[in-house]
Enzyme design. Structure first.
Site, PDB file in Angstrom:
ATOM      1  N   SER A 202      -5.871   5.084  -4.960  1.00 27.76           N
ATOM      2  CA  SER A 202      -5.643   5.470  -6.349  1.00 27.76           C
ATOM      3  C   SER A 202      -6.451   6.720  -6.709  1.00 27.76           C
ATOM      4  O   SER A 202      -6.267   7.762  -6.102  1.00 27.76           O
ATOM      5  CB  SER A 202      -5.936   4.287  -7.272  1.00 27.76           C
ATOM      6  OG  SER A 202      -5.450   4.506  -8.573  1.00 27.76           O
ATOM      7  N   ASP A 301       5.047   0.689  -8.058  1.00 27.63           N
ATOM      8  CA  ASP A 301       3.918   1.447  -8.607  1.00 27.63           C
ATOM      9  C   ASP A 301       4.418   2.627  -9.434  1.00 27.63           C
ATOM     10  O   ASP A 301       5.259   3.393  -8.958  1.00 27.63           O
ATOM     11  CB  ASP A 301       3.067   1.969  -7.446  1.00 27.63           C
ATOM     12  CG  ASP A 301       1.759   2.597  -7.874  1.00 27.63           C
ATOM     13  OD1 ASP A 301       1.494   2.696  -9.087  1.00 27.63           O
ATOM     14  OD2 ASP A 301       0.992   2.982  -6.968  1.00 27.63           O
ATOM     15  N   HIS A 331       0.818  -1.341  -7.440  1.00 26.23           N
ATOM     16  CA  HIS A 331      -0.472  -0.665  -7.378  1.00 26.23           C
ATOM     17  C   HIS A 331      -1.550  -1.724  -7.135  1.00 26.23           C
ATOM     18  O   HIS A 331      -1.465  -2.839  -7.656  1.00 26.23           O
ATOM     19  CB  HIS A 331      -0.729   0.058  -8.707  1.00 26.23           C
ATOM     20  CG  HIS A 331      -1.775   1.113  -8.627  1.00 26.23           C
ATOM     21  ND1 HIS A 331      -1.547   2.337  -8.027  1.00 26.23           N
ATOM     22  CD2 HIS A 331      -3.067   1.149  -9.067  1.00 26.23           C
ATOM     23  CE1 HIS A 331      -2.646   3.078  -8.110  1.00 26.23           C
ATOM     24  NE2 HIS A 331      -3.587   2.369  -8.724  1.00 26.23           N
TER      25      HIS A 331
END
Length: 382
Positions: A202, A301, A331
């Site tokens: 991320s 995601d 995610h």
């Protein structure tokens, strides 16, 4: 289901769609894709998280958000429900040490995972996620731990100063300082200074590729490989994957993404064009010469399309880039191997890519010939 696309050298996140600003180099605007069915094991984690009664990030202060239930908390809750131990797996690890490294704003907390066996080992400098605002070395323990175990590498998991107390570029400054320290002192950790890679999830994926850009810009030794797991690369939340997956059902919604960027970049986040904050806006020249890269994306995601677009931009810059998308997961899935089989597959794929890169240092790659890639090359360049 896993889809893999490989590109070889030279052949190769606001609130509604109407309010978002398209940025140069952002993912292409196409029709909203059909929603992927949620993997049943992934749904168990989502249900466990919902049971913890989380509040959306964008409705909280940063201090409150840092105390809220995370995806990791959901995984642990589910593991307890299933009668599994939540003690971190030490299999294949000689030791796990918490320590600090010197940084531009003070000591940088790190966790070092050392595999069993004799070194020197290859090294992975890993950066955790959390939108540059939340999370820490504990929240993101499972991913780097698995990489150390499976890639047989020393993994240095790096914390960094967080926004809004420390806005951009504090995080990237810490990330770069940590990489340089580890690279220059690899032997101290039983590591090989010629085999040092970067990795991140991320926001950490953002930091990993920014470190590589910073190394190239400073004409310093490049990482030998980049592993970018659902990287946070763009301030455009008008992509198909944001439209399809950004309603807040999968840990991270578009309003949360806007909240993260606002904390990290300030009120002008929508018009920011700094590639060291938003790597998807980097020019071809800035990307040319970066190390071989694996980008992992998740089918549910909001960030899926920017990961795909970054792989494309790397290819266009002549970088060897591979993209692997994992359907049915969201995610944060990468560290969920204890309860989500697809995460175990992704970890194995990531570890395999790292091992291959470490075995092929000096073979292939995508850098300009005059960019040194090891300490020995650096000496030759002087």
């Amino acid at each position: 289901m896993t889809r893999s696309y490989t590109w070889l050298i030279a052949t190769l996140p606001l609130f509604t769609a109407g309010a978002a600003l398209a940025q140069p180099g952002a993912p292409e605007k196409t029709e909203v894709p059909a929603k992927t069915q949620v993997d049943p094991l992934m749904q168990k984690v989502l249900d466990a998280h919902k049971a913890l009664k989380p509040k959306p990030f964008h409705t909280l202060t940063p201090e409150q958000a840092r105390k809220g239930p995370s995806a990791t908390d959901a995984v642990k809750s589910l593991m307890k429900k299933e009668g599994k131990s939540t003690t971190p797996d030490k299999t294949g690890l000689a030791k796990v040490d918490d320590t600090t490294l010197p940084g531009p704003g003070g000591d940088i907390p790190v966790r070092i995972y050392t595999p069993e066996g004799q070194g020197p080992f290859p090294v992975v400098v890993y950066y955790h996620g959390g939108g540059f605002v939340v999370a820490d070395l504990d929240t993101y323990d499972a991913g780097p731990r698995a990489l150390a175990q499976q890639a047989k590498a020393v993994v240095v998991s790096v914390h960094y100063r967080q926004a809004p107390e420390h806005p951009f570029p504090a995080a990237s400054d810490d990330a770069t300082a940590a990489f340089r320290y580890v690279q220059e002192n690899a032997a101290k950790y039983n590591g090989d200074p010629r085999r040092v890679a970067v990795a991140g999830e991320s926001a950490g994926g953002n930091l990993a590729t920014v470190v590589a850009m910073q190394q190239k810009e400073a004409r310093r030794v490049l990482p030998v490989f980049e592993l970018l797991v659902y990287p946070f690369l763009s301030n455009d939340v008008n992509t198909p994957s944001h439209k399809a997956n950004g309603q807040g059902n999968y840990f991270l919604g578009n309003q949360d993404i806007a909240w993260f960027w606002n904390n990290y970049l300030g009120e002008g986040w929508k018009t920011n064009k700094d590639p060291l904050a938003l790597p998807l806006l980097a020019s071809t020249d800035k990307l040319r010469g970066l190390p071989p890269t694996l980008i992992i994306t998740a089918g549910l995601d909001p960030l899926k399309d920017e990961g795909t677009a970054y792989a494309r931009k790397l290819r266009e810059a002549g970088v060897k880039a591979e993209l692997k998308n994992y359907d049915g997961v969201t995610h944060e899935f990468f560290g969920m191997a204890s309860v989500v089989g697809t995460a175990a597959k992704a970890q194995a794929d990531a570890a395999s890519a790292l091992k291959n890169a470490f075995q092929n240092v000096g073979v292939g790659g995508s850098g300009d010939a005059d960019l040194p890639r090891s300490d020995l090359d650096m000496k030759k360049a002087k």
